[in-house]
Design an enzyme around this catalytic site. Structure first.
Site, PDB file in Angstrom:
ATOM      1  N   GLU A   1      13.685  -2.379   4.695  1.00  0.00           N
ATOM      2  CA  GLU A   1      13.138  -3.263   3.938  1.00  0.00           C
ATOM      3  C   GLU A   1      13.215  -4.634   4.542  1.00  0.00           C
ATOM      4  O   GLU A   1      14.382  -5.016   4.633  1.00  0.00           O
ATOM      5  CB  GLU A   1      13.592  -3.458   2.565  1.00  0.00           C
ATOM      6  CG  GLU A   1      12.562  -3.423   1.382  1.00  0.00           C
ATOM      7  CD  GLU A   1      11.518  -2.216   1.207  1.00  0.00           C
ATOM      8  OE1 GLU A   1      10.587  -2.317   1.731  1.00  0.00           O
ATOM      9  OE2 GLU A   1      12.170  -0.998   0.706  1.00  0.00           O
TER      10      GLU A   1
ATOM     11  N   SER B   1     -14.924  -1.399  -8.944  1.00  0.00           N
ATOM     12  CA  SER B   1     -13.875  -0.567  -8.906  1.00  0.00           C
ATOM     13  C   SER B   1     -13.946   0.367 -10.224  1.00  0.00           C
ATOM     14  O   SER B   1     -14.576  -0.133 -11.464  1.00  0.00           O
ATOM     15  CB  SER B   1     -12.599  -1.342  -9.361  1.00  0.00           C
ATOM     16  OG  SER B   1     -11.599  -0.713  -9.923  1.00  0.00           O
TER      17      SER B   1
ATOM     18  N   ALA C   1       3.556  -2.125  -8.229  1.00  0.00           N
ATOM     19  CA  ALA C   1       4.690  -1.281  -8.493  1.00  0.00           C
ATOM     20  C   ALA C   1       5.496  -0.971  -7.144  1.00  0.00           C
ATOM     21  O   ALA C   1       6.318  -0.373  -6.819  1.00  0.00           O
ATOM     22  CB  ALA C   1       4.342   0.226  -8.940  1.00  0.00           C
TER      23      ALA C   1
ATOM     24  N   LEU D   1       4.402   0.121  -4.333  1.00  0.00           N
ATOM     25  CA  LEU D   1       3.981   1.345  -3.716  1.00  0.00           C
ATOM     26  C   LEU D   1       2.763   1.228  -2.888  1.00  0.00           C
ATOM     27  O   LEU D   1       2.179   2.219  -2.525  1.00  0.00           O
ATOM     28  CB  LEU D   1       3.898   2.392  -4.888  1.00  0.00           C
ATOM     29  CG  LEU D   1       4.905   2.632  -5.809  1.00  0.00           C
ATOM     30  CD1 LEU D   1       4.815   3.634  -6.741  1.00  0.00           C
ATOM     31  CD2 LEU D   1       6.288   3.232  -4.831  1.00  0.00           C
ATOM     32  N   SER D   2       2.321   0.013  -2.380  1.00  0.00           N
ATOM     33  CA  SER D   2       1.438  -0.126  -1.577  1.00  0.00           C
ATOM     34  C   SER D   2       0.082  -0.147  -1.981  1.00  0.00           C
ATOM     35  O   SER D   2      -0.814   0.639  -1.057  1.00  0.00           O
ATOM     36  CB  SER D   2       1.646   0.614  -0.263  1.00  0.00           C
ATOM     37  OG  SER D   2       1.276   0.022   0.920  1.00  0.00           O
TER      38      SER D   2
ATOM     39  N   SER E   1      -2.170  -2.279  -2.409  1.00  0.00           N
ATOM     40  CA  SER E   1      -3.169  -3.256  -1.630  1.00  0.00           C
ATOM     41  C   SER E   1      -3.541  -2.647  -0.382  1.00  0.00           C
ATOM     42  O   SER E   1      -4.508  -2.669  -0.129  1.00  0.00           O
ATOM     43  CB  SER E   1      -2.165  -4.409  -1.412  1.00  0.00           C
ATOM     44  OG  SER E   1      -1.823  -5.024  -2.385  1.00  0.00           O
TER      45      SER E   1
ATOM     46  N   GLU F   1      -5.207  -9.015   4.519  1.00  0.00           N
ATOM     47  CA  GLU F   1      -4.229  -9.753   3.589  1.00  0.00           C
ATOM     48  C   GLU F   1      -3.532 -11.053   3.878  1.00  0.00           C
ATOM     49  O   GLU F   1      -3.616 -11.674   2.895  1.00  0.00           O
ATOM     50  CB  GLU F   1      -3.277  -8.404   3.608  1.00  0.00           C
ATOM     51  CG  GLU F   1      -2.386  -8.741   2.104  1.00  0.00           C
ATOM     52  CD  GLU F   1      -1.835  -7.318   1.645  1.00  0.00           C
ATOM     53  OE1 GLU F   1      -2.107  -6.209   2.076  1.00  0.00           O
ATOM     54  OE2 GLU F   1      -0.792  -7.544   0.715  1.00  0.00           O
TER      55      GLU F   1
ATOM     56  N   ASP G   1       2.849  -1.399   5.605  1.00  0.00           N
ATOM     57  CA  ASP G   1       2.291  -0.677   4.466  1.00  0.00           C
ATOM     58  C   ASP G   1       0.767  -0.154   5.089  1.00  0.00           C
ATOM     59  O   ASP G   1       0.603   0.897   4.713  1.00  0.00           O
ATOM     60  CB  ASP G   1       2.137  -1.774   3.281  1.00  0.00           C
ATOM     61  CG  ASP G   1       2.952  -2.326   2.562  1.00  0.00           C
ATOM     62  OD1 ASP G   1       4.132  -1.659   2.966  1.00  0.00           O
ATOM     63  OD2 ASP G   1       3.227  -3.375   1.731  1.00  0.00           O
TER      64      ASP G   1
ATOM     65  N   TYR H   1       8.586 -14.011  -1.375  1.00  0.00           N
ATOM     66  CA  TYR H   1       8.342 -13.383   0.009  1.00  0.00           C
ATOM     67  C   TYR H   1       8.133 -14.372   1.039  1.00  0.00           C
ATOM     68  O   TYR H   1       8.826 -13.928   2.163  1.00  0.00           O
ATOM     69  CB  TYR H   1       7.111 -12.504  -0.491  1.00  0.00           C
ATOM     70  CG  TYR H   1       6.941 -11.491   0.752  1.00  0.00           C
ATOM     71  CD1 TYR H   1       7.504 -10.208   0.836  1.00  0.00           C
ATOM     72  CD2 TYR H   1       5.802 -11.779   1.794  1.00  0.00           C
ATOM     73  CE1 TYR H   1       7.143  -9.280   1.519  1.00  0.00           C
ATOM     74  CE2 TYR H   1       5.851 -10.872   2.891  1.00  0.00           C
ATOM     75  CZ  TYR H   1       6.360  -9.570   2.973  1.00  0.00           C
ATOM     76  OH  TYR H   1       6.168  -8.746   3.956  1.00  0.00           O
TER      77      TYR H   1
HETATM   78  C1  GLA Z   1       5.873  -5.822   1.099  1.00  0.00           C
HETATM   79  C2  GLA Z   1       5.233  -5.851   2.522  1.00  0.00           C
HETATM   80  C3  GLA Z   1       5.579  -5.245   3.575  1.00  0.00           C
HETATM   81  C4  GLA Z   1       7.110  -5.504   3.696  1.00  0.00           C
HETATM   82  C5  GLA Z   1       7.705  -5.002   2.316  1.00  0.00           C
HETATM   83  C6  GLA Z   1       9.290  -5.137   2.195  1.00  0.00           C
HETATM   84  O1  GLA Z   1       5.652  -4.216   0.958  1.00  0.00           O
HETATM   85  O2  GLA Z   1       3.642  -5.742   2.425  1.00  0.00           O
HETATM   86  O3  GLA Z   1       5.131  -5.749   4.833  1.00  0.00           O
HETATM   87  O4  GLA Z   1       7.389  -6.676   4.272  1.00  0.00           O
HETATM   88  O5  GLA Z   1       6.993  -5.702   1.066  1.00  0.00           O
HETATM   89  O6  GLA Z   1       9.836  -4.335   3.305  1.00  0.00           O
END
Ligand code: GLA
Length: 391
Positions: free
Chosen positions: A34, A68, A128, A130-131, A133, A165, A177, A229
């Site tokens: 992470e 959507s 959440a 879980l990606s 985006s 992004e 992601d 972030y």
């Molecule tokens: C988000 C970002 C990723 C990564 C994670 C943390 O999901 O989109 O690129 O940096 O946070 O690991």
């Protein structure tokens, strides 16, 4: 379709004609690694059996519209048609920016694109960790690549989605992601070098070991997350400059002690300690997976959580509660995943213990006065069908 209906809209409902096709890109959970991606280090994500689908039809002109299926009552009809060449960062907000950003990114990179009508439909829980985006960007990217015959590898497509992004939406994310959404395969974790984009599939056979990976979605997202972030990312860049390395990936675990003595700022030192120890955890987990010693992965995940909580300082009360309750109920390991300050934790659990772990987490949330979490099984995929849909 009548206003107020809850049935998802189809492409024909929105655009009055069928799509040319539908392209799918899944969400991911990151097993370990992470905040290492933007430090040019290694990550180890695995795929989720939940995806975003982009149904797309080419147009004869160069206009693009997106809609959507998650807004069936007409609150969000297709966006106003905009010329691909007229898309500019900062002019689109909300979820459409992620889809239109991909057109912008590919067009400004020199790809010949025409117009298109797009309908996205996502089952990846939003916000959440879980990606969702990247799943949105990548489903649109796969559609555009095929419909306009673009000669792009999946790695190039991932980079284009990340640029959408970073520059069009304005989120300074790393590459994990997008690479995970495009390259992860079921039953495996993707060991990815975020610097070179070299990668390999590592077997991740939970079923054979009698284990399950649970997702504990806290359903909270603290506002602090967005600015934090970028702050963490700049802190890492500052630390790398002070240490005279290109990125923190270049600090070897055996040199960590010496590196920390060169940093006067204790906060910066903690950030560096997380990134360097987390990099080592990625290799440790990959080694254990390759040796089919999956139970031993648990404590490494829990160490990762402590590092994220104490050194990187990106956890929150809900995530800590979920992790602690899961561990007390017998999880082999647990940790927060994704960008932090809310979203989800994962727990590695023996298959017979999922009920007890789920109950313990729900009870701990109720006792703390938090609203109910959403709990589901991420893998193996067969267990998901039995467990139901995460929405
Ligand atoms: C988000 C970002 C990723 C990564 C994670 C943390 O999901 O989109 O690129 O940096 O946070 O690991």
């Amino acid at each position: 379709m009548t206003a107020g209906s809850t049935a998802p809209r189809t492409f024909a409902d929105v655009y009055g004609r069928p799509p040319d096709g539908t392209w799918r890109a899944p969400g991911r959970v990151n097993l370990i690694g992470e905040f290492t991606d933007y430090n040019e280090g290694f990550v180890l994500p695995t795929t989720l059996p939940f995806a975003t689908r982009a149904s797309v039809a080419r147009r004869d002109d160069d206009l693009v519209r997106v809609a959507s299926a998650q807004y069936p009552d007409g609150t969000s009809a297709a966006t106003e048609a905009v010329r691909v060449s007229a898309l500019r960062p900062g002019t689109v907000t909300g979820w459409p920016a992620y889809a239109l950003g991909v057109f912008w990114s590919l067009h400004t990179a020199g790809c010949a694109l025409g117009g298109a009508d797009v309908l996205v439909d996502s089952e990846v829980p939003i916000g959440a960790g879980l990606s969702s985006s990247a799943a949105l960007e990548c489903s649109v990217g796969l559609a555009v690549r095929e419909l306009f015959g673009l000669d792009l590898s999946l790695e190039q497509l991932a980079l284009a989605a990340q640029r959408a992004e970073n520059e069009f939406v304005g989120v300074p994310c790393g590459i994990m992601d997008q690479m995970a959404s495009l390259l992860c395969v079921p039953g495996h974790a993707l060991l990815l070098d975020a610097r070179s984009l070299d990668h390999r599939q590592v077997p991740f056979d939970l079923e054979r070991s009698g284990l399950v990976l649970m997702v504990l979605d806290t359903r909270v997202r603290h506002a602090l997350g967005d600015s934090a972030y970028g702050d963490r990312r700049s802190a890492c860049e500052r630390a790398a400059a002070l240490l005279g390395v290109r990125a923190l990936r270049d600090v070897r675990p055996e040199d960590l002690g010496a590196a920390l003595t060169r940093l006067d700022d204790p906060v910066l030192a903690r950030r560096v300690r997380h990134v360097v120890t987390e990099g080592a955890r990625v290799f440790e987990v990959a080694r254990l997976l390759e040796a089919s010693r999956l139970e031993e992965v648990g404590p490494v995940l829990t160490d990762g959580h402590r590092s994220l909580r104490d050194d990187y300082e990106v956890s929150c009360a809900e995530l800590d509660t979920a992790v602690d309750a899961a561990l007390r109920a017998g999880a082999l390991g647990a940790r927060m995943v994704g960008g932090g300050f809310g979203g989800s934790a994962i727990a590695l659990v023996r298959s017979g213990a999922t009920g007890a772990v789920g109950e313990a987490v729900r009870a701990a949330f109720a006792a703390a006065g938090f609203s109910a979490p959403r709990i589901f099984v991420a893998a193996p995929a067969a267990a998901v069908a039995a467990n139901g849909h995460p929405r």
